[in-house]
Write a protein that holds these residues in place. Sequence first.
Motif: not given
Ligand SMILES: Cc1cc2nc3c(=O)[nH]c(=O)nc-3n(C[C@H](O)[C@H](O)[C@H](O)COP(=O)(O)OP(=O)(O)OC[C@H]3O[C@@H](n4cnc5c(N)ncnc54)[C@H](O)[C@@H]3O)c2cc1C
Length: 496
Positions: A14-18, A36-39, A53-58, A351-353
Amino acid sequence: MALEHVDVLIVGAGLSGVGAGCHLRTSFPDKSCAILEARDSIGGTWDLFRYPGIRSDSDMYTLGYRFRPWSDAKAIADGPSILNYVRETAREYGVDEKIRFGHRVVRAEWSTAEASWTVEATRTDTDEAVRLTCGFLLMCSGYYSYDGGYTPEFGGTERFEGEIVHPQKWPEDLDYAGKRVVVIGSGATAVTLVPAMAAAAGHVTMLQRSPSYIVSLPGEDGFANFLRRVLPARLAYSIVRWKNVVITSLFYELSRRRPRLIKALIRRSVARRLPPGYDVDTHFKPRYNPWDQRVCLVPDGDLFESIGNGQASVVTDRIETFTENGLRLASGRELEADLIVTATGLNLLPIGGMEIAVDGREVELAQTVGYKGMMFSGVPNLGVALGYTNMSWTLKCDLTCQYVCRLLNHMDANGYRQATPRSPDPSLPTQPLIDLASGYVLRSIDRFPKQGARAPWRLYQNYPRDILMLRHGTVEDEGIEFSRAVVPESAERRAA
Ligand SMILES: Cc1cc2nc3c(=O)[nH]c(=O)nc-3n(C[C@H](O)[C@H](O)[C@H](O)COP(=O)(O)OP(=O)(O)OC[C@H]3O[C@@H](n4cnc5c(N)ncnc54)[C@H](O)[C@@H]3O)c2cc1C
């Protein structure tokens, strides 16, 4: 047969992993790394959620990566633009090549003797178990379950003749044109959905048990767009990023220290945007203080505009039961609906379960204490990218990744193989990791690690403070133990 080994294994694309992949590739071009990515796709949250309408809220100047300017005109951006930004970043930094899709990580076992994690993943297409080892494990798996969102037990759902949809599983072909829609909820998702659906739906009702704080901000940041025209992109980005950090931090601090002032300001701004005589106190005056729960943000007051022009309305009441035609409320009122959207939240998941064991001992995450908001006591060589709850997620994740790079550098320079956060003095109090009183947090917080009463175990949710600690602070401090040892203590004791 020897297992494949990588220096750093990232879980989640996701955003963090990339972002983590970019940091590692830039700082350590010679270290091996895999994600490693589950999806089956990049983007996590921004690929999963497809509701209208999905959008950021920051704002994107702080939700974007520090190292890659956000260049769209919109500060509050739509989901597809954010997804595109994440994908482009992955491509630009060659991180996309490191991702192995369809690999759900289920377990990781640390061996002190080997100074490595053995990580087990399940292939989502074949159910086959895949194992590999790594020197450092970086969890970028977000904070909620991808299996499904949270829906409370509502009575009578089986009787309802219309459709019930959760925003986490939005049907691609859902047609709501002209329909009577009820959106249950008052959080970020509900306030996004209501104006987005209102344009096409017959009418949208936001049904909430209790109100949330809602703040309107311009969808575009005029200052940012001006700066981008006259300054180099990176410089403009950095200035706007800091401007937004300062404003958000001040708003948060003032909310905590002078809640009555902020409550009054928010109420006034909401009242100004609603029609004269609107019952602001019933529908938009929460019973708690700002930032006891997350404050919702709406761009250009779109929610209030759809209420003002009659396309949407708010009902504050409790659901007694679903009926054939909609909902019966505690007040006795009936709400008729063709479509009911349960914007009732997420199921938090640390921690992704994944299960963890250290030298044969299972780790109960809830028994650990967070270290610098990104490692856990007693768990070596494992970092977690967990963003802020009161600011953009990426601000913290960028710092976490920088810190992990500093930690790895420090270990390389000193020949260390293991870095293990210690538990704080047991006489010091601990508290829940997330200090929000929102329902989705309270439901699951007992599954998360605790935080300590002071640094480095305390989670301050404060970006400037974290910059000092994670970007500039010492790596060797009282909270972490480094070792070159290859034999686990317990094994030594057993041998003796
Ligand atoms: C609808 C919505 C809107 C949001 N808007 C904002 C915003 O505007 N500003 C803000 O700061 N935050 C926002 N958030 C919080 C948001 O989740 C984070 O900003 C950010 O996108 C999280 O990125 P991430 O990569 O950490 O997690 P995620 O986006 O959740 O990505 C995690 C990735 O890890 C993978 N994964 C998980 N478990 C496993 C596993 N066991 N094995 C392998 N892969 C796994 C998932 O498939 C996924 O691809 C929002 C959240 C939601 C739900």
